[in-house]
Write an enzyme that holds these catalytic residues in place. Structure first.
Site, PDB file in Angstrom:
ATOM      1  N   LYS A  54      40.599  42.762  29.464  1.00  0.00           N
ATOM      2  CA  LYS A  54      39.828  41.541  29.704  1.00  0.00           C
ATOM      3  C   LYS A  54      38.414  41.931  30.103  1.00  0.00           C
ATOM      4  CE  LYS A  54      38.883  39.009  33.216  1.00  0.00           C
ATOM      5  NZ  LYS A  54      37.506  38.527  32.867  1.00  0.00           N
ATOM      6  N   CYS A  75      27.128  49.538  40.479  1.00  0.00           N
ATOM      7  CA  CYS A  75      27.805  49.769  41.754  1.00  0.00           C
ATOM      8  C   CYS A  75      27.325  51.048  42.422  1.00  0.00           C
ATOM      9  CB  CYS A  75      29.312  49.784  41.553  1.00  0.00           C
ATOM     10  SG  CYS A  75      29.875  50.980  40.319  1.00  0.00           S
ATOM     11  N   GLU A 119      37.693  50.784  40.963  1.00  0.00           N
ATOM     12  CA  GLU A 119      36.337  51.295  41.142  1.00  0.00           C
ATOM     13  C   GLU A 119      35.488  50.109  41.558  1.00  0.00           C
ATOM     14  OE1 GLU A 119      32.410  53.299  39.886  1.00  0.00           O
ATOM     15  OE2 GLU A 119      33.178  51.286  39.598  1.00  0.00           O
ATOM     16  N   GLU A 179      26.358  44.313  49.670  1.00  0.00           N
ATOM     17  CA  GLU A 179      25.987  44.807  48.343  1.00  0.00           C
ATOM     18  C   GLU A 179      25.184  43.703  47.652  1.00  0.00           C
ATOM     19  OE1 GLU A 179      28.009  47.136  44.604  1.00  0.00           O
ATOM     20  OE2 GLU A 179      29.061  45.386  45.388  1.00  0.00           O
TER      21      GLU A 179
END
Length: 490
Positions: free
Chosen positions: A183, A294, A259, A393
């Site tokens: 997906k 990231c 991750e 973040e």
């Protein structure tokens, strides 16, 4: 690579299941181009029934085609042919990537597509290179560890690097003999679907790789909880990763590779070298893909003796980027993915300033960029220990600046309560670099650099809230196999 008209790019429709595109009757989802905010396509969300079709087909074709049981070298050859077709299709893939994602077409053509092909070739080589083990037992018996594929692996990839992230998931899983139901992000669905189409052309049996479209809440959840999905691999936010881990535990106790997010520090010492070179390295570390990675090095922790000199050069460097549409060949500085992400960046900067931070440069959206969310590279100083910009973040081109006096203080500033994905250490003092490498709570530490290479043998993955398990490297291949212990008495 030349400019192209985004309206002329052919887009596939539906999900790719059992070797062909199939229509779906699920919820319609409109998709906007990041560069100009224009609605350009629509997908239909895969509901639980469509997900079941994809997973059931994957398991059936994995067995009936002999994919799991064939020679590992045959699987490797198919992956190599797949990589060849990806390279031949590079122009179209680059346009698909550029029109719907934040990747400029020149970068997509010169970086994303060849990187994707190279990753698949690496795992093609892994297919027959890593195996089980034979153990020393008594002479009248034989002990072995026998690897075998899990079956169907559910993979969920993010919107920031659609092609390369797909290769990270599919390469090791397919090389190890699994089937995959993938997906992609609902924001960037099309380039990944084309990859699956090319896989069939390369000789990977129809149905062994299926692509389903939809949101994480509906489609992703149905995939993670499906009883025939034996393992899940996800790249994305820490919050979503935690939810996936919980769902995987409740529906079959299946393993997961996660991750996740990062808030990565870059430690710069007085002896790091030329200030211009350091500033360029730091700049790229937090602005590649407009900071939407990231691994972005978004926390600069710099020794006081060099701080002013490097900061001045960073300010000058931050004023140079020229934003542009991703379908223009000259574009190097890209937009944020959508208005939601842009508003998040703006909100966190405003909160940071309210808490005492000072904007040295940037801090706002570029003017005259229509409806695209192009954000100026931003430097924040005077960020206290509780400042939101140090802890959240942001996923945008925002760098916080803190100074230190000695190594002990630098390490204390670098550690993060939640994240532990990457860290950078910039110094010519190798004993210091090695001490910090050991001490930093990060899954990856770069010394005198801040970026990955194409050395696919080096795995990547985080500690703490940045996830667990590894992408890339032989570790990712081995994680796509389960290991059966065997003891035979003669």
């Amino acid at each position: 690579m030349t400019d192209f008209n985004p309206d002329d790019v052919h887009l596939s429709s539906g999900h790719f299941i059992d070797g062909q595109f199939v229509s779906a009757s699920g919820q319609a989802m409109g998709i906007k181009r990041p560069s100009d905010g224009q609605h350009y396509a629509e997908i239909h969300e895969a509901d639980a029934r469509t997900v079941d079709d994809a997973v059931t087909v994957a398991e059936a074709r994995r067995i009936s085609s002999g994919w799991s049981g064939c020679s590992p070298r045959e699987r490797g050859a198919a992956l190599s042919r797949w990589a060849d077709l990806i390279e031949k299709d590079s122009e179209y893939l680059a346009q698909l990537e550029a029109v719907g994602s934040t990747r400029p077409v020149t970068d997509a053509r010169n970086i994303e597509v060849p990187f994707t092909a190279a990753a698949l070739r690496f795992y093609a080589e892994c297919a027959d290179k890593y195996s089980g083990d034979v153990f020393p037992t008594q002479h009248s018996s034989l002990g072995m560890l026998v690897p075998e594929p899990y079956g169907v692996i559910g993979a969920i990839t993010p919107w920031n690097f659609p092609l390369s992230m797909a290769s990270w998931k599919c390469g090791p899983a397919l090389a190890a003999g699994n089937a995959v139901v993938l997906k992609p992000s609902e924001l960037t669905p099309f380039s990944t679907a084309r990859l699956a189409e090319l896989a069939v052309q390369a000789g990977i049996p129809s149905g062994v790789l299926n692509v389903i479209q939809g949101s994480g809440k509906v489609t992703g959840n149905a995939l993670v909880t499906h009883p025939l999905v034996r393992k899940v691999s996800f790249t994305g936010s820490t919050a979503t990763g935690a939810a996936i881990m919980s769902q995987a535990a409740l529906h079959g106790t299946k393993p997961v590779t996660l991750e996740l997010g990062g808030k990565s520090p870059q430690l710069v010492f007085d002896d790091a070298g030329d200030a211009d070179e350091i500033a360029e390295r730091l700049f790229l570390g937090f602005t590649v893909n407009a900071g939407q990675a990231c691994v972005s090095g978004t926390r600069l922790i710099i020794q006081k003796g060099i701080a002013e000199r490097v900061t001045e050069k960073l300010i000058a460097r931050c004023q140079k980027p020229v934003p542009g549409m991703t379908w223009h060949a000259s574009t190097r500085y890209c937009p944020l993915i959508d208005a939601r992400q842009g508003e998040k960046v703006a909100t966190i900067i405003a909160q940071s300033v309210a808490q005492g931070a000072r904007v040295l440069v940037g801090g706002k959206r570029y003017d005259n960029t229509k409806e695209g969310w192009f954000w100026q590279p931003t430097l924040l100083e005077n960020v206290g220990p509780d400042n939101v910009a140090l802890h959240e973040e942001i996923f945008g081109p925002v760098l916080t600046i803190q100074t230190f006096t000695d190594e002990e203080e630098a390490l204390a500033l670098a550690q993060h309560a939640v994240f532990g994905l990457c860290a950078g250490v910039h110094t010519v003092n190798m004993p210091r670099a090695m001490r910090l490498m050991r001490a930093l709570d990060s899954g990856t530490v770069w010394v005198n650099r801040y970026r990955r290479t194409w050395d696919f043998i080096i795995p990547t993955g985080g500690f703490q809230g940045s996830g667990f398990g590894k992408d890339l490297g032989r570790q990712a291949f081995e994680a796509c196999q389960r290991y059966k212990s065997v003891l035979i008495d003669f």
